[in-house]
Scaffold this motif. Structure first.
Motif, mmCIF file in Angstrom:
data_model
loop_
_atom_site.group_PDB
_atom_site.id
_atom_site.type_symbol
_atom_site.label_atom_id
_atom_site.label_comp_id
_atom_site.label_asym_id
_atom_site.label_seq_id
_atom_site.Cartn_x
_atom_site.Cartn_y
_atom_site.Cartn_z
ATOM 1 N N LEU A 1 0.869 -0.892 0.039
ATOM 2 C CA LEU A 1 -0.260 0.274 0.029
ATOM 3 C C LEU A 1 0.589 1.717 -0.045
ATOM 4 C CD1 LEU A 1 -2.419 -1.252 2.680
ATOM 5 C CD2 LEU A 1 -2.899 -1.330 -0.066
ATOM 6 N N LYS A 2 1.797 1.260 0.360
ATOM 7 C CA LYS A 2 3.011 2.817 0.341
ATOM 8 C C LYS A 2 2.602 3.449 1.728
ATOM 9 C CE LYS A 2 6.039 0.479 -2.253
ATOM 10 N NZ LYS A 2 5.595 -0.940 -2.484
ATOM 11 N N PRO A 3 2.056 2.989 2.831
ATOM 12 C CA PRO A 3 2.150 3.921 3.386
ATOM 13 C C PRO A 3 3.070 5.408 3.513
ATOM 14 C CG PRO A 3 1.872 2.723 4.899
ATOM 15 C CD PRO A 3 2.570 1.846 3.329
ATOM 16 N N ASP A 4 2.147 6.734 4.201
ATOM 17 C CA ASP A 4 2.973 7.528 4.217
ATOM 18 C C ASP A 4 3.529 6.878 6.044
ATOM 19 O OD1 ASP A 4 3.431 9.312 2.280
ATOM 20 O OD2 ASP A 4 1.237 9.462 2.923
ATOM 21 N N VAL A 5 2.897 7.065 6.511
ATOM 22 C CA VAL A 5 3.133 7.016 8.651
ATOM 23 C C VAL A 5 2.297 5.116 8.167
ATOM 24 C CG1 VAL A 5 2.699 7.451 10.556
ATOM 25 C CG2 VAL A 5 2.679 9.402 8.806
ATOM 26 N N VAL A 6 3.204 4.541 9.623
ATOM 27 C CA VAL A 6 3.009 3.178 10.380
ATOM 28 C C VAL A 6 2.699 3.789 11.284
ATOM 29 C CG1 VAL A 6 3.010 0.789 10.302
ATOM 30 C CG2 VAL A 6 3.607 1.924 8.034
ATOM 31 N N VAL A 7 1.649 3.476 11.904
ATOM 32 C CA VAL A 7 1.608 3.314 13.470
ATOM 33 C C VAL A 7 1.299 1.922 13.763
ATOM 34 C CG1 VAL A 7 -1.023 4.261 15.062
ATOM 35 C CG2 VAL A 7 -0.972 5.541 13.687
ATOM 36 N N MET A 8 2.164 1.542 14.371
ATOM 37 C CA MET A 8 2.035 0.444 14.968
ATOM 38 C C MET A 8 2.183 -0.153 16.702
ATOM 39 S SD MET A 8 3.742 -2.378 13.822
ATOM 40 C CE MET A 8 5.172 -2.021 12.661
ATOM 41 N N ASP A 9 0.985 -0.320 16.530
ATOM 42 C CA ASP A 9 1.127 -1.322 18.582
ATOM 43 C C ASP A 9 2.003 -2.344 19.217
ATOM 44 O OD1 ASP A 9 0.437 -2.105 20.128
ATOM 45 O OD2 ASP A 9 -1.244 -4.002 20.083
ATOM 46 N N LEU A 10 2.929 -2.016 20.247
ATOM 47 C CA LEU A 10 4.422 -2.618 20.634
ATOM 48 C C LEU A 10 4.154 -4.086 20.566
ATOM 49 C CD1 LEU A 10 7.180 -1.789 21.190
ATOM 50 C CD2 LEU A 10 5.854 -1.076 23.319
ATOM 51 N N SER A 11 3.388 -3.765 21.333
ATOM 52 C CA SER A 11 3.255 -5.317 22.299
ATOM 53 C C SER A 11 2.116 -6.229 21.270
ATOM 54 C CB SER A 11 2.381 -5.206 23.452
ATOM 55 O OG SER A 11 3.506 -4.181 24.301
ATOM 56 N N MET A 12 2.130 -6.789 20.471
ATOM 57 C CA MET A 12 1.400 -7.929 19.388
ATOM 58 C C MET A 12 2.020 -9.260 19.644
ATOM 59 S SD MET A 12 0.855 -5.825 16.453
ATOM 60 C CE MET A 12 2.086 -5.489 16.088
ATOM 61 N N PRO A 13 1.097 -10.348 21.011
ATOM 62 C CA PRO A 13 1.500 -11.188 21.360
ATOM 63 C C PRO A 13 1.605 -12.535 20.658
ATOM 64 C CG PRO A 13 -1.005 -11.259 22.480
ATOM 65 C CD PRO A 13 -0.235 -9.310 21.794
ATOM 66 N N HIS A 14 0.391 -12.664 19.338
ATOM 67 C CA HIS A 14 0.592 -12.973 18.230
ATOM 68 C C HIS A 14 1.167 -12.489 16.883
ATOM 69 C CE1 HIS A 14 -2.312 -15.294 20.692
ATOM 70 N NE2 HIS A 14 -3.073 -13.819 20.474
ATOM 71 N N GLY A 15 2.537 -13.153 16.498
ATOM 72 C CA GLY A 15 3.083 -12.975 15.431
ATOM 73 C C GLY A 15 4.243 -12.074 16.164
ATOM 74 N N LYS A 16 4.543 -11.347 14.844
ATOM 75 C CA LYS A 16 5.455 -10.275 14.581
ATOM 76 C C LYS A 16 4.876 -9.126 15.327
ATOM 77 C CE LYS A 16 9.034 -10.148 11.528
ATOM 78 N NZ LYS A 16 9.687 -10.592 12.460
ATOM 79 N N ASP A 17 6.305 -8.743 16.778
ATOM 80 C CA ASP A 17 5.941 -7.683 17.815
ATOM 81 C C ASP A 17 6.328 -6.800 17.205
ATOM 82 O OD1 ASP A 17 8.796 -6.180 18.782
ATOM 83 O OD2 ASP A 17 8.837 -8.675 18.839
ATOM 84 N N GLY A 18 6.249 -5.048 17.960
ATOM 85 C CA GLY A 18 6.209 -3.841 16.965
ATOM 86 C C GLY A 18 7.692 -3.489 16.351
ATOM 87 N N LEU A 19 8.350 -4.211 17.567
ATOM 88 C CA LEU A 19 9.889 -3.236 17.589
ATOM 89 C C LEU A 19 10.401 -4.326 16.540
ATOM 90 C CD1 LEU A 19 11.224 -2.966 21.381
ATOM 91 C CD2 LEU A 19 10.424 -1.362 19.957
ATOM 92 N N SER A 20 10.242 -5.465 17.015
ATOM 93 C CA SER A 20 10.737 -6.799 15.920
ATOM 94 C C SER A 20 10.119 -5.370 13.786
ATOM 95 C CB SER A 20 10.628 -7.663 15.805
ATOM 96 O OG SER A 20 10.876 -8.879 16.071
ATOM 97 N N ALA A 21 8.938 -6.103 13.652
ATOM 98 C CA ALA A 21 8.581 -5.515 12.245
ATOM 99 C C ALA A 21 8.934 -4.090 11.849
ATOM 100 C CB ALA A 21 6.753 -5.279 13.097
#
Length: 217
Positions: free
Chosen positions: A46-66
């Motif tokens: 989608l090529k966004p300008d800004v990604v608002v990323m949650d820090l803690s996501m227990p299922h899948g990749k977390d915010g810092l790693s992503a």
């Protein structure tokens, strides 16, 4: 129009943020993801300008790693970390991962919009109540002598560096120093070249180490 991608594991949170941000005529949520890996795929598509990323996501990749991985694929994307943790450790780790800023989930709606606007313009954004603690933590663990490189800067470049570290946008710096925005950008480019840095967060970290914000090293 600021194109925004939301990455959060709570559907209700995503829905609420989408409704809120889409009410702003200068913002548009173009996609959502429930965890980091999906967020990376959506961002590449989608090529966004800004990604608002949650820090803690227990299922899948977390915010810092992503954030770290996404910045490798899209170095120019601006990432704003959304977290419930009012802790300087998380803030510093977010910056290290490549985020442009960090904001608390408990922050007022207008502050969230201001943060998104700031990072979309290439500015760094740190939650005000945590900034002082972040700097103190950083100074305690990252003390080193950087006087040689600092002396390479002109007096005007030092002024611009200090104002950048304090969170001022280029236009605000220009107004304070009574110079043009183009001149501010020129000074910023020169000091980045002299300090061998590529991003605004790197300049903020450098200024903190130098004690330019009132916290000595």
């Amino acid at each position: 129009m600021i194109k925004i991608l939301l990455v959060d594991d709570h559907a209700v949170v995503r829905m609420g943020l989408t409704m809120l941000l889409n009410k702003n005529p200068e913002m548009e949520v173009i996609g959502e993801a429930s965890e980091g890996n999906e967020g990376i795929k959506k961002a590449l598509k989608l090529k966004p300008d800004v990604v608002v990323m949650d820090l803690s996501m227990p299922h899948g990749k977390d915010g810092l790693s992503a954030t770290t991985e996404l910045k490798k694929h899209m170095p120019n994307v601006h990432i704003l970390i959304l977290t419930m943790h009012d802790d300087e450790e998380y803030l510093f780790r977010a910056i290290q991962a490549g985020a442009s800023g960090c904001i608390l989930k408990s922050a007022p709606h207008d502050e969230l919009m201001s943060a998104i606007e700031a990072v979309s313009l290439g500015d760094a954004y740190l939650h005000p109540s945590a900034t002082k603690r972040l700097m103190e933590e950083y100074l305690g663990s990252m003390k080193q002598d950087s006087s040689n490189t600092y002396n390479l800067l002109s007096d005007r470049e030092k002024e611009v560096l200090t104002l950048i570290a304090k969170g001022y946008a280029n236009k605000e710096i220009a107004e304070q120093l009574v110079i043009s925005v183009k001149t501010v950008e020129t000074h910023k480019g020169k000091l980045m070249e002299k300090l061998q840095m590529k991003t605004r967060p790197e300049l903020v970290e450098y200024a903190v180490k130098k004690g330019l914000l009132g916290y000595g090293i």
